[in-house]
Design a protein around this motif. Sequence first.
Motif, PDB file in Angstrom:
ATOM      1  N   ARG A  21       0.839  -1.200   0.000  1.00  0.00           N
ATOM      2  CA  ARG A  21       0.000   0.000   0.000  1.00  0.00           C
ATOM      3  C   ARG A  21       0.878   1.257   0.000  1.00  0.00           C
ATOM      4  NH1 ARG A  21      -5.253   0.484   0.870  1.00  0.00           N
ATOM      5  NH2 ARG A  21      -5.443  -1.580   1.831  1.00  0.00           N
ATOM      6  N   ALA A  24       1.926   2.001  -3.453  1.00  0.00           N
ATOM      7  CA  ALA A  24       0.878   2.659  -4.240  1.00  0.00           C
ATOM      8  C   ALA A  24       0.831   4.154  -3.949  1.00  0.00           C
ATOM      9  CB  ALA A  24      -0.480   2.014  -3.956  1.00  0.00           C
ATOM     10  N   GLY A  25       0.860   4.510  -2.670  1.00  0.00           N
ATOM     11  CA  GLY A  25       0.802   5.923  -2.308  1.00  0.00           C
ATOM     12  C   GLY A  25       2.040   6.682  -2.749  1.00  0.00           C
ATOM     13  N   ALA A  28       2.155   7.337  -6.564  1.00  0.00           N
ATOM     14  CA  ALA A  28       1.322   8.483  -6.939  1.00  0.00           C
ATOM     15  C   ALA A  28       2.009   9.791  -6.570  1.00  0.00           C
ATOM     16  CB  ALA A  28      -0.044   8.379  -6.266  1.00  0.00           C
ATOM     17  N   ALA A  73      -3.581  -0.738  -5.130  1.00  0.00           N
ATOM     18  CA  ALA A  73      -3.474   0.486  -5.932  1.00  0.00           C
ATOM     19  C   ALA A  73      -4.857   0.951  -6.368  1.00  0.00           C
ATOM     20  CB  ALA A  73      -2.580   0.232  -7.148  1.00  0.00           C
ATOM     21  N   GLU A  76      -6.707   2.763  -3.664  1.00  0.00           N
ATOM     22  CA  GLU A  76      -6.277   4.163  -3.568  1.00  0.00           C
ATOM     23  C   GLU A  76      -6.956   5.007  -4.640  1.00  0.00           C
ATOM     24  OE1 GLU A  76      -3.847   5.538  -1.159  1.00  0.00           O
ATOM     25  OE2 GLU A  76      -4.810   3.755  -0.321  1.00  0.00           O
ATOM     26  N   LEU A  77      -7.069   4.458  -5.846  1.00  0.00           N
ATOM     27  CA  LEU A  77      -7.749   5.183  -6.922  1.00  0.00           C
ATOM     28  C   LEU A  77      -9.215   5.425  -6.589  1.00  0.00           C
ATOM     29  CD1 LEU A  77      -8.103   6.341  -9.762  1.00  0.00           C
ATOM     30  CD2 LEU A  77      -8.289   3.992 -10.626  1.00  0.00           C
ATOM     31  N   TRP A  80      -9.302   8.243  -3.825  1.00  0.00           N
ATOM     32  CA  TRP A  80      -8.859   9.605  -4.102  1.00  0.00           C
ATOM     33  C   TRP A  80      -9.212  10.104  -5.503  1.00  0.00           C
ATOM     34  CZ3 TRP A  80      -7.818  11.747   0.279  1.00  0.00           C
ATOM     35  CH2 TRP A  80      -7.221  11.027   1.314  1.00  0.00           C
ATOM     36  N   GLU A  85      -3.148   8.661  -8.840  1.00  0.00           N
ATOM     37  CA  GLU A  85      -3.694   7.314  -8.665  1.00  0.00           C
ATOM     38  C   GLU A  85      -4.127   6.733 -10.011  1.00  0.00           C
ATOM     39  OE1 GLU A  85      -3.435   9.339  -5.007  1.00  0.00           O
ATOM     40  OE2 GLU A  85      -4.653   9.941  -6.725  1.00  0.00           O
ATOM     41  N   CYS A  89      -2.560   3.110 -11.608  1.00  0.00           N
ATOM     42  CA  CYS A  89      -3.387   1.974 -12.031  1.00  0.00           C
ATOM     43  C   CYS A  89      -3.360   1.787 -13.539  1.00  0.00           C
ATOM     44  CB  CYS A  89      -4.817   2.168 -11.538  1.00  0.00           C
ATOM     45  SG  CYS A  89      -4.997   1.959  -9.758  1.00  0.00           S
TER      46      CYS A  89
END
Length: 444
Positions: A21, A24-25, A28, A73, A76-77, A80, A85, A89
């Motif tokens: 995670r 992923a953040g 971005a 991921a 997160e998209l 947000w 994001e 993806c």
Amino acid sequence: MSSEIEHRPYVLPAVIEPLVRRHAGDAAFYWAQHDSSAHSCRLDLARLLHFDRLLQAHLDGLEVAGATGWQLAFEELARWRGPGEVFVCAYLALAAGDGERLREVWLQLQLDPERGLRGLISALAWVGTEQALPWVSHWLEASQNSALQVAALRTAALGGATLLKTAQVAFEPQCQNEDARVRAAAARLGARLPRRLAQPVLLKLLEDVDPVVRAEAAIALGGQEAAAPPVLWQVCAEWIGRCAELDGWDRFQAERRLARWLRHLGGQLPPGHVALPRLLEQLPPRLGLLLALHHADPAHLPWVAAQMTAPETSRLAGWVWSALSGVQLEPAGLTLPPRLPDEETEQPVSLAVEDQDAGLPEPDPAAVQAWMAMHQASLPTWAPGLLGRALTPDILQQMLTGAPQALRWIAARRLGRPFFNNRAPALRQFALLHKLSASAGASS
């Protein structure tokens, strides 16, 4: 029964979700740093390469995590729905050649396409021609969705010969699309196409009912076409009032667009343009500084120096003044001393500055004025010029290699063809610079 504690080896899980995670953040975040770098006063190509390596490391981590990487991921998209994001993806879907995942990205993106579309375009450009070409071709040939058509046209405009050749067939029909957003994107593509093909179509777009389309057509035609700069000037003048009527995200987007147009307008206008001082006064000061920088005329130095007196523009004005004059503020003793902490809070005195100004020296307006009065004869008078030098092809090539991103963008536009995108992945930029250098050496 044995009282001894049984020792079993601890086996790490195949995927550590908190770590994935974080990938992923952070991916971005680093994409946002890269995306906003094109006009940075401080970031150069070497620093951009550092950000890109971090970004790619996080993308690799998500790919290695497989289905879990995609799931986290995508969460997160869904949460947000920002362009960063979307980029992450879309990149994962494109890199895996997974059309179903790309469809899921689109379902999220279409909830707010105006905000997230640049993330999709960036992902298509990032993965390269092989992965992007099937989607660009499909969206131009078969899709009726305007946002996807915009993504395809914008991606082709950033791409190499293969993408351009694929999109060229769609150029003229898309310039007649009923959706102004598609026509504007097609105009951007026109800047990359052979002039004999694009010029007649773009000249017609200068009379389009939509101001964005007119502006993009004027940019695509460039300063060599006499009809283009007046159209771009007029649209910019109208857009100033439009920005003032908006707030929040809409105003941010409108000012971002105006900033893009002003950069190009500055490059199109000839040195010494008599009406430019009036336009500088009409613009918000930060946008005026941007126009003065891209016009690259040292005649604007007094106006730029005057903007150093306002806290919200002082640091940017100092940097623009240095870029035009070639005089570095700190070595010349033209900066204010560091601010002392506030006695009550023990925090540094806050300054009304933008994020992009962070780290820039704070000029001393009185010292700069005194320096200009004393060294008037030594200030550069040629135009266009930056860093105290005339913008010859050799100087522009040097700037393209080693200057901050904001100046590299100017150098790339003033050098003209071949097209050079200073927002492309850094490794790709280094490869193109090496190719250009080898080509110049072979021809000399």
